[in-house]
Motif scaffolding. Sequence first.
Motif, short mmCIF file in Angstrom:
data_model
loop_
_atom_site.label_atom_id
_atom_site.label_comp_id
_atom_site.label_asym_id
_atom_site.label_seq_id
_atom_site.Cartn_x
_atom_site.Cartn_y
_atom_site.Cartn_z
N GLY A 45 57.11 36.25 68.78
CA GLY A 45 58.36 35.67 69.07
C GLY A 45 59.45 36.20 68.19
N GLY A 46 60.66 35.95 68.64
CA GLY A 46 61.84 36.44 67.96
C GLY A 46 62.33 35.46 66.92
N ARG A 47 61.70 35.41 65.74
CA ARG A 47 62.21 34.56 64.66
C ARG A 47 63.49 35.14 64.11
NH1 ARG A 47 58.15 33.05 60.05
NH2 ARG A 47 60.10 32.66 59.03
N ARG A 48 64.49 34.28 64.00
CA ARG A 48 65.78 34.74 63.47
C ARG A 48 65.77 34.62 61.96
NH1 ARG A 48 71.72 32.82 64.10
NH2 ARG A 48 72.65 34.80 63.58
N ARG A 49 66.19 35.63 61.32
CA ARG A 49 66.26 35.63 59.87
C ARG A 49 67.47 34.84 59.40
NH1 ARG A 49 65.90 41.25 56.77
NH2 ARG A 49 64.16 40.56 55.56
N GLU A 50 67.31 33.98 58.42
CA GLU A 50 68.46 33.24 57.89
C GLU A 50 69.13 34.10 56.83
OE1 GLU A 50 70.15 29.18 56.35
OE2 GLU A 50 68.30 29.25 57.45
N VAL A 51 70.43 34.25 56.96
CA VAL A 51 71.20 35.02 56.00
C VAL A 51 71.55 34.10 54.84
CG1 VAL A 51 73.28 36.37 55.65
CG2 VAL A 51 72.13 36.43 57.85
N VAL A 52 71.21 34.49 53.64
CA VAL A 52 71.43 33.62 52.49
C VAL A 52 72.85 33.74 51.97
CG1 VAL A 52 69.02 33.60 51.80
CG2 VAL A 52 70.54 35.36 50.91
N ARG A 53 73.20 32.76 51.14
CA ARG A 53 74.53 32.80 50.53
C ARG A 53 74.71 34.10 49.78
NH1 ARG A 53 75.39 27.58 47.01
NH2 ARG A 53 73.60 28.49 46.05
N HIS A 54 75.93 34.49 49.62
CA HIS A 54 76.40 35.69 48.92
C HIS A 54 76.00 36.99 49.60
CE1 HIS A 54 72.51 35.31 46.74
NE2 HIS A 54 72.59 36.62 46.61
N THR A 55 75.48 36.91 50.82
CA THR A 55 75.22 38.13 51.58
C THR A 55 75.75 37.95 52.99
OG1 THR A 55 73.06 37.41 52.39
CG2 THR A 55 73.09 38.61 50.30
N GLN A 56 75.89 39.02 53.67
CA GLN A 56 76.35 38.97 55.06
C GLN A 56 75.42 39.83 55.89
OE1 GLN A 56 80.34 40.36 55.29
NE2 GLN A 56 79.86 42.42 54.61
N ASP A 86 74.07 42.72 58.17
CA ASP A 86 74.44 44.11 58.40
C ASP A 86 73.92 44.47 59.79
OD1 ASP A 86 74.84 46.80 58.53
OD2 ASP A 86 73.91 47.25 56.60
N THR A 87 74.81 44.50 60.75
CA THR A 87 74.38 44.71 62.14
C THR A 87 73.91 46.13 62.39
OG1 THR A 87 76.67 45.16 62.75
CG2 THR A 87 75.89 42.90 63.03
N SER A 88 74.15 47.03 61.47
CA SER A 88 73.75 48.42 61.70
C SER A 88 72.25 48.61 61.54
CB SER A 88 74.51 49.35 60.76
OG SER A 88 74.11 49.12 59.42
N ASP A 89 71.57 47.69 60.85
CA ASP A 89 70.13 47.91 60.65
C ASP A 89 69.27 46.77 61.19
OD1 ASP A 89 70.41 45.88 58.85
OD2 ASP A 89 69.93 47.07 57.09
N GLY A 90 69.77 46.04 62.15
CA GLY A 90 68.95 45.01 62.79
C GLY A 90 68.85 43.70 62.05
N GLY A 91 69.82 43.36 61.25
CA GLY A 91 69.83 42.03 60.65
C GLY A 91 69.55 41.98 59.17
N GLN A 92 69.42 43.12 58.51
CA GLN A 92 69.26 43.09 57.06
C GLN A 92 70.54 42.52 56.44
OE1 GLN A 92 66.56 43.97 55.22
NE2 GLN A 92 65.51 44.11 57.19
N CYS A 93 70.39 41.92 55.28
CA CYS A 93 71.55 41.34 54.60
C CYS A 93 72.05 42.31 53.53
CB CYS A 93 71.16 40.03 53.94
SG CYS A 93 70.63 38.79 55.12
N THR A 94 73.37 42.34 53.36
CA THR A 94 73.97 43.13 52.30
C THR A 94 74.83 42.22 51.44
OG1 THR A 94 75.87 43.69 53.68
CG2 THR A 94 74.04 45.26 53.67
N ALA A 95 74.93 42.54 50.18
CA ALA A 95 75.69 41.71 49.24
C ALA A 95 77.17 41.77 49.57
CB ALA A 95 75.45 42.21 47.81
N CYS A 96 77.83 40.64 49.39
CA CYS A 96 79.29 40.62 49.51
C CYS A 96 79.86 41.52 48.42
CB CYS A 96 79.83 39.20 49.33
SG CYS A 96 79.36 38.06 50.64
N GLN A 97 80.89 42.27 48.75
CA GLN A 97 81.52 43.19 47.81
C GLN A 97 82.41 42.42 46.82
OE1 GLN A 97 80.89 46.56 47.73
NE2 GLN A 97 79.28 45.84 49.12
N PRO A 98 82.69 43.03 45.65
CA PRO A 98 83.67 42.39 44.76
C PRO A 98 84.94 42.07 45.54
CG PRO A 98 82.65 44.27 43.68
CD PRO A 98 82.19 44.29 45.12
N SER A 99 85.59 41.00 45.20
CA SER A 99 86.80 40.45 45.81
C SER A 99 86.49 39.64 47.06
CB SER A 99 87.87 41.51 46.12
OG SER A 99 87.58 42.20 47.31
#
Length: 167
Positions: A1-12, A14-27
């Motif tokens: 099944g298609g389990r959706r990954r929960e994106v944790v705080r301080h990350t967003q 990244d739709t370019s790699d299928g749902g991996q999270c990347t850290a929010c940038q400074p500012s």
Amino acid sequence: GGRRREVVRHTQPDTSDGGQCTACQPSTFKAVNGSSECVSCASGTYLNASAGTTCLLCGYQSTSLPGSSDMDSCSCAAGHTGPASGPCTACPAGTYKAVNGSSHCLQCPAGSFVEQSGAVSSDACICQPGFLSGSSGCVPVDTNGPPPVCFQDVVTLGEACQLPLCQ
């Protein structure tokens, strides 16, 4: 099944790699879990690290542009002066500063004064006793000339008026 990954705080996500999270940038920051985007720091705050959950406040009476990434982006607010990174102090009585930044406070125009500290405009400077508001600022009362024309407790000088001078 298609389990959706929960994106944790301080990350967003990244739709370019299928749902991996990347850290929010400074500012930018993100204070909640989920797939929402990182948000820019508001005016008067900054964030100099990645993966932040909140922005830091600029010092007392200082401000910054939205999306600032370091404390050096903070500068003294109008009505206050000091070095770029603080501390900021209120412009003393008799002076004003209309812009944000580290510039010096300016003296009230000749014949005028402001009693409060932290004035943000020359409009706060009012004519001192012995001066009337004229088209070119505060002008000395002419004690040798004819008395000013008064009506309804108003003194006129050219196109300007000042209340009350006549009794």
